[in-house]
Scaffold this active site. Structure first.
Site, mmCIF file in Angstrom:
data_model
loop_
_atom_site.group_PDB
_atom_site.id
_atom_site.type_symbol
_atom_site.label_atom_id
_atom_site.label_comp_id
_atom_site.label_asym_id
_atom_site.label_seq_id
_atom_site.Cartn_x
_atom_site.Cartn_y
_atom_site.Cartn_z
ATOM 1 N N MET A 93 0.788 -1.232 0.000
ATOM 2 C CA MET A 93 0.000 0.000 0.000
ATOM 3 C C MET A 93 0.822 1.285 0.000
ATOM 4 O O MET A 93 0.429 2.295 0.593
ATOM 5 C CB MET A 93 -0.971 -0.028 1.187
ATOM 6 N N LEU A 96 4.540 4.165 -5.415
ATOM 7 C CA LEU A 96 5.960 4.145 -5.765
ATOM 8 C C LEU A 96 6.262 5.278 -6.731
ATOM 9 O O LEU A 96 5.458 5.600 -7.611
ATOM 10 C CB LEU A 96 6.310 2.780 -6.365
ATOM 11 N N ASN A 110 1.338 -5.874 -10.299
ATOM 12 C CA ASN A 110 0.497 -5.600 -9.132
ATOM 13 C C ASN A 110 -0.871 -6.241 -9.325
ATOM 14 O O ASN A 110 -1.345 -6.349 -10.461
ATOM 15 C CB ASN A 110 0.316 -4.082 -8.980
ATOM 16 N N HIS A 112 -4.879 -5.791 -8.431
ATOM 17 C CA HIS A 112 -5.831 -4.759 -8.001
ATOM 18 C C HIS A 112 -7.223 -5.373 -7.960
ATOM 19 O O HIS A 112 -7.628 -6.056 -8.912
ATOM 20 C CB HIS A 112 -5.807 -3.583 -8.974
ATOM 21 N N ASP A 148 -2.491 2.241 -10.852
ATOM 22 C CA ASP A 148 -3.507 1.336 -11.398
ATOM 23 C C ASP A 148 -3.752 1.549 -12.884
ATOM 24 O O ASP A 148 -4.871 1.374 -13.362
ATOM 25 C CB ASP A 148 -4.831 1.510 -10.644
#
Ligand SMILES: Nc1nc2c(c(=O)[nH]1)N[C@@H](CN(C=O)c1ccc(C(=O)N[C@@H](CCC(=O)O)C(=O)O)cc1)CN2
Ligand SMILES: NCC(=O)N[C@@H]1O[C@H](COP(=O)([O-])[O-])[C@@H](O)[C@H]1O
Length: 219
Positions: A93, A96, A110, A112, A148
């Protein structure tokens, strides 16, 4: 082809991390989990990783106050110490910076809990219910500086029920996450995913290899 050395970055429970560790137990899986790193010292997933015989490390962002670069340089040093080749963010969480993301261009993925590009950010299940979508799910994507928004590698969908709560929907989506994350890591570690104009192309993909529509009976 030697197995790719993977770091899994977590901040909490680590159930996706556990799904990746389980998949990597198979010697034919093209990746090995070299280390699990948490930015939260008491993240539940650390004990799970240690119990599975996986090396763990803590790089606490709070020790670097608000200095993201210092935090990420400490993270980078830990990754180099374990000769990591690929990074899996699993409930990690921390946003970056472009510098760190640049170091790991198309080598960091990642998971999601939504069907991106819908519901970027947090509280995805609550927002899905409020919006009234009929399909919801999870996405594994390459990490880019914009949150995202990276090229999509794999997705899994579930139907949304009228009587769903955030908890009941989350419980069905997490099962999908645990199926598509090992799949996506395998495809990337086998070198079968290439990014063209912001979209992933999967070599020798037997459709629907990177897409799951999970019938209710299975969740
Ligand atoms: N540059 C990127 N960094 C990260 C991405 C990404 O796509 N690009 N994905 C995330 C994971 N994530 C959603 O999938 C996410 C992580 C963190 C946050 C957030 O707002 N974090 C706050 C702190 C929250 C906290 O510490 O509890 C922050 O960093 O200030 C939103 C979404 C991983 N990183
Ligand atoms: N924006 C990132 C995000 O929301 N990630 C989500 O956090 C959960 C972590 O669970 P886990 O620790 O049990 O893997 C997972 O549902 C993952 O998709």
């Amino acid at each position: 082809m030697p197995r790719r050395r993977v770091a899994v970055l977590i901040s909490g429970r680590g159930s996706n991390m556990a799904a990746l560790i389980e998949a990597a137990k198979d010697k034919n899986f093209p990746a090995e989990i070299a280390v699990v790193i948490s930015n939260v010292p008491d993240a539940g997933g650390l004990a799970t990783a240690q119990a599975a015989g996986i090396k763990t490390a803590v790089v606490d962002h709070k020790l670097h106050k608000k200095d993201r670069t210092a935090f990420e340089q400490a993270l980078q040093a830990e990754l180099q110490k374990h000769a990591v080749e690929l990074i899996c963010l699993a409930g990690f969480m921390r946003l970056l910076t472009p510098w760190f993301v640049g170091q790991w261009h198309e080598r960091m993925i990642n998971i999601h809990p939504a069907l991106l590009p819908s519901f970027k950010g947090l509280d995805t299940h609550k927002r899905a219910l409020e919006t009234g979508v009929r399909l919801h799910g999870a996405t594994v994507h390459f990490v880019v500086p914009e949150m995202d928004s990276g090229p999509i590698i794999a997705q899994g969908a579930v139907a949304v029920h009228d009587d769903d709560t955030e908890a009941s929907l989350a419980a069905r989506v997490i099962k999908v996450e645990h199926r598509i994350y090992p799949l996506a890591l395998r495809l990337v570690a086998e070198g079968r995913v290439r990014v063209e104009n912001g979209r992933c192309r999967i070599a020798e993909a037997a459709f629907p290899e990177a897409a799951y529509l999970v019938p209710d009976s299975a969740t």
